[in-house]
Write a protein that holds these residues in place. Sequence first.
Motif, PDB file in Angstrom:
ATOM      1  N   VAL A  86     -14.692 114.709  37.081  1.00 54.51           N
ATOM      2  CA  VAL A  86     -14.680 116.055  37.645  1.00 54.51           C
ATOM      3  C   VAL A  86     -13.911 116.942  36.672  1.00 54.51           C
ATOM      4  N   ARG A  87     -14.419 118.147  36.461  1.00 55.58           N
ATOM      5  CA  ARG A  87     -13.835 119.024  35.448  1.00 55.58           C
ATOM      6  C   ARG A  87     -13.494 120.401  36.018  1.00 55.58           C
ATOM      7  N   LEU A  88     -12.666 121.115  35.288  1.00 57.21           N
ATOM      8  CA  LEU A  88     -12.304 122.479  35.653  1.00 57.21           C
ATOM      9  C   LEU A  88     -13.579 123.303  35.820  1.00 57.21           C
ATOM     10  N   GLY A  89     -13.639 124.069  36.886  1.00 57.38           N
ATOM     11  CA  GLY A  89     -14.822 124.881  37.167  1.00 57.38           C
ATOM     12  C   GLY A  89     -15.769 124.236  38.162  1.00 57.38           C
ATOM     13  N   ASP A  90     -15.636 122.930  38.377  1.00 61.43           N
ATOM     14  CA  ASP A  90     -16.475 122.253  39.366  1.00 61.43           C
ATOM     15  C   ASP A  90     -16.053 122.667  40.777  1.00 61.43           C
ATOM     16  N   THR A  91     -16.963 122.496  41.700  1.00 61.30           N
ATOM     17  CA  THR A  91     -16.685 122.628  43.126  1.00 61.30           C
ATOM     18  C   THR A  91     -17.075 121.310  43.762  1.00 61.30           C
TER      19      THR A  91
END
Length: 137
Positions: A86-91
């Motif tokens: 999971v990365r920054l910007g994911d929801t």
Amino acid sequence: MTPQETVKYMLNQDFFSQWMGIKIIEIKDKYCLIEMPIKQEMINGLKTVHGGITFAFADSALAFSSNNSGEAAVALNCVINFTTAVRLGDTLFAESKLLTETRKTGIYDILVTNQNKDLVASFRGTVYKINKKAVDL
């Protein structure tokens, strides 16, 4: 109280879930669907989401689904499998469903997906019903 009212009551007191930015999408008896945006404070040294954040998100889904009937339940055992970074910007979305229950326990499956509907984690939680009302705690 309805399941929706119970979860609203719980979330109002749950400052950690509030910090995570959790939003309630759908609540039904012993079921929930929640959403959480990924914030920079959730990123680890490998530039992915810390596993504890994903675990905590699934654990919140477990709490909201296992307590929304009004009967208080606490986690006895939880197991998570991480499947996709999971990365920054994911929801993230967590859907919690009751698998089976007895008079004193319940087992829930929680699937955590991202905005593309990719499975990022699967979580199974066992809860113990503590013979109290969730709103009385």
